[in-house]
Design an enzyme around this catalytic site. Structure first.
Site, PDB file in Angstrom:
ATOM      1  N   GLU A  40       0.849  -1.139   0.195  1.00 26.74           N
ATOM      2  CA  GLU A  40      -0.084   0.059   0.013  1.00 26.74           C
ATOM      3  C   GLU A  40       0.720   1.330   0.010  1.00 26.74           C
ATOM      4  O   GLU A  40       0.689   2.027   0.997  1.00 26.74           O
ATOM      5  CB  GLU A  40      -1.025  -0.067   1.193  1.00 26.74           C
ATOM      6  N   GLU A  61      -4.818  -8.394  -1.081  1.00 23.91           N
ATOM      7  CA  GLU A  61      -5.540  -8.282   0.058  1.00 23.91           C
ATOM      8  C   GLU A  61      -7.169  -8.119  -0.539  1.00 23.91           C
ATOM      9  O   GLU A  61      -7.364  -7.357  -1.292  1.00 23.91           O
ATOM     10  CB  GLU A  61      -5.242  -7.347   0.904  1.00 23.91           C
TER      11      GLU A  61
END
Length: 713
Positions: free
Chosen positions: A325, A445
């Site tokens: 991220e 994810e």
């Protein structure tokens, strides 16, 4: 991410319990390198033959080790080879790469793969393995190639006699990088083989140590269980910032590095693909890259250099992910941030590739900015792929669904067209941008942000099941590999069981087929008064209805239910029988079975309309006495006297479940949180509580400073 919702740059929850870091004793990884010489026989007796073998142990730990083997052909080219040796201390090979290894007692034979069977003159072929040992780990001192011992020289052109004795010439240096690396595999096929994947969330990424966020120590038994449940890959989120030394070397703590290697090796030994990364480092220090380029670059390169060296000889089933991220502070916007990520991804790929060994062709995973599925972010990442022109790169994004549904805000209580279109749109963009160009995509994810077993009711179970079914289907049909984010809400790690077996079964089925669902998995029946027939709309998803069951009893078509098109109707007689004495709560669960996929369970629930009582309190937490009487809360609205939204997220009257309001069914209370009151003006506020039965309760508050009073409307 973790199982609780937080913005990308937020720190983990302060409620996590801190515990003493776990330490494991490790034998320092010494290097044993032996050069063994001998002659080699080929099918042609007139062929010149000779070879050199270098056996090295770059790392060793209690009970295990990694070995690298280089075989250099000094004679005429050969096509097809096997290398044999005997372990002097009874060691065993547990996992190998770039060769097929078989054992009989202490005798070991390594045979070429399809892509490395030919060894030209002065060319080198390499393979490696993980092994186990007890007592000692003495290196083997002699090898035979294609049945003949080696001397390190080119022998006579006639077949040598068996009486030639090998000589041993130890060296003090480790093996060099192989001069011939295996050709790159098909990255689409490799990533497809990783489907499905599972995240070891809130564990090795926890701060400051593995158990700090409430999960137990990772065991090989747990990894074996994950594999047995049908998962083919595991993502190991790892935070490194608390586990390395200062500049300029940023040396990784050897205890931590050995623990990571242990979990990696266990996972590989269980047959899992493994993905490792820099995880919370993204918001801890990498995000300062715009204003601190030199220090961030040096630290980033130092960590990946050490990891690349440590795992250089590991199986190609080990995959590196550059950053989790990625995000940057103080930029002018996403376009500038895209460029900064481009720089770091370039540095990552080039550094790993230059480290040699299996890293020359290892799969490397590159994220979009924020791992976003927006088209602009994917397009920016595509420019990185174009510049690198590397056949072993993979793209990754994360997916947590349509935000209002994922956290239950703005009335997002149901799996509706907004949720469906968000899945389809994101996955279509991933397919069209990357997969259509033979660049695989890993959804590194995925889940729903607020799904958490410790906070029940945020996402209604039936609506959750529809989401999981749809994600599996839409990912499968677009050739996307998915890795479930699990920080403890899905697998109960201490007991190695799924917290909700039905959710697991739905996800598993979605890998191969579609499952039918329905407009609801609940039928609410009032506790008093007459009982009527009730209908649900079936979402068949390509299946056909077969039967309806209550436990082991099959219900009777026509008498207990009817099906007309996609409408399932339970008769008055069937519902009367199923609710029994009409005690509050679930009285029966029936199961609709279809031609494919998993059955759809339907709860028959008796209820009385909930009630609430007057209360006084403060903005630090206001509790409303609530008798739920068999019903369940769906959402809450808050409005000022003029009808405008009250409280946080003032663009919608519907507040965020759990963050702003929480039901407690065992205590018969409804809590309004300090986060809710922090953005409520003094004066009157009208609350409307929506329940899954369809009941609505109106409650009026008056706030004055920190004081709050309330009563039913």
């Amino acid at each position: 991410m973790s199982s609780f919702a937080k913005p990308p740059n937020a720190s983990p929850s302060s409620q996590h319990t801190r515990r003493t870091p776990w330490r494991v004793g490790v034998v320092a990884g010494g290097i044993a390198a032996l050069m063994v010489a001998g002659t080699m026989v080929t099918a042609n007796a007139q062929a010149a033959a000779g070879c050199r073998v270098t056996y090295a142990v770059p790392s060793q730990w209690p009970g295990g080790f990694t070995a690298n083997v280089n075989v250099t052909n000094l004679g005429d080219p050969i096509n097809g080879w096997n290398l044999a040796w005997t372990f002097p201390s009874g060691q065993r090979v547990t996992q190998a790469w770039n060769a097929t290894v078989t054992s009989s007692g202490s005798q070991v034979t390594a045979t070429n793969m399809s892509y490395n069977g030919t060894i030209g003159t002065n060319a080198t072929v390499s393979f490696g393995f993980n092994g186990s040992w007890t007592g000692s780990n003495t290196a083997p001192t002699s090898f035979t190639l294609n049945g003949v011992a080696c001397t390190g020289n080119v022998g006579p052109t006639t077949t040598p006699t068996p009486s030639v004795s090998p000589t041993v010439s130890p060296t003090a240096s480790p093996s060099v990088s192989p001069t011939v690396t295996p050709p790159p595999g098909n990255r689409m096929e490799m990533v497809a083989a990783m489907q499905p994947g599972w995240n070891l969330g809130n564990t090795l990424d926890a701060i400051p140590d593995e158990t700090a966020w409430g999960n137990p120590l990772t065991t090989r038994e747990m990894l074996r269980h994950i594999r047995s449940q049908g998962y083919n890959s595991i993502r190991l989120p790892i935070t490194w910032s608390n586990h390395h030394g200062p500049a300029p070397d940023y040396t990784i703590d050897p205890t931590w590095l050995n623990r990571i290697r242990e979990v990696v090796d266990w996972s590989l030994a269980e047959g899992l693909y493994v993905m490792v990364n820099l995880h919370h480092d993204s918001w801890q220090w990498i995000n300062t890259y715009p204003t601190d380029r030199t220090n961030v670059t040096n630290r980033y390169r130092a960590l990946w250099s050490q990891l690349a060296t440590t795992f250089r000889s590991h199986s190609p089933k080990l995959v590196f992910e550059s950053i989790n991220e990625p995000q940057f502070a103080g930029t002018s916007g996403d376009a500038e941030s895209d460029q900064l990520l481009h720089e770091l991804n370039l540095a990552f790929v080039r550094l790993v590739r230059q480290s040699g060994g299996n890293n020359a062709t290892r799969l490397l995973v590159l994220p979009t900015l924020h791992t976003s599925g927006e088209q602009a972010r994917m397009d920016a990442l595509m420019t990185t792929f174009d510049e690198l022109d590397d056949p072993n790169l993979v793209a990754t994004i994360h997916f947590y669904g349509w935000w209002p549904f994922s956290v239950n805000i703005a009335g997002g209580t149901r799996y509706d067209s907004n949720v469906e279109q968000d899945i389809v749109g994101t996955f279509d963009r991933a397919y069209n941008t990357f997969v259509s160009r033979d660049i695989p995509v890993i959804i590194g994810e995925w889940a729903l942000l607020s799904y958490d077993y410790t906070r029940p009711g945020i996402i209604q179970r039936g609506e959750l099941l529809k989401f999981f079914e749809a994600v599996g289907h839409h990912a499968r049909t677009r050739k996307l590999t998915t890795m479930l984010w699990d920080a403890g809400s899905f697998l109960h790690r201490p007991e190695l069981r799924w917290r909700d077996q039905g959710i697991y079964e739905m996800m598993k089925a979605s890998l191969t087929t579609r499952s039918a669902t329905a407009s609801s998995d609940q039928i609410y029946v009032p506790r008093t008064g007459g009982i009527t027939s009730r209908s649900l709309t079936l979402n068949l998803n390509g299946a056909s209805f077969r039967s309806l069951w209550h436990g082991n009893t099959q219900l009777s078509s026509g008498t207990d239910y009817t099906v007309s098109g996609n409408t399932l109707t339970l008769t008055q007689a069937a519902i009367t029988r199923l609710v029994g004495n009409r005690a509050a709560g679930v009285n029966a669960t029936i199961e609709a079975r279809f031609s494919q996929g998993v059955p759809w369970q339907i709860s028959i629930i008796s209820y009385d309309p909930p009630t609430q009582a007057a209360a006084t309190g403060t903005t630090s937490g206001f509790t409303i006495p609530t008798q739920f009487r068999g019903d369940q809360l769906a959402t809450m609205e808050a409005k000022y006297a003029d009808g405008s939204p009250a409280g946080p997220a003032n663009w919608t009257p519907y507040k965020e479940f759990w963050t702003h309001f929480r039901p407690d069914y065992s205590a018969n209370t409804m809590l309004l949180t300090p986060e809710f009151f922090a953005e409520v003006n003094d004066g009157a506020v009208t609350l409307t509580f929506h329940f899954w039965s369809g009941t609505q309760l109106t409650y009026r508050l008056t706030k004055s400073g920190s004081s709050v009073t309330g009563s039913p409307a």
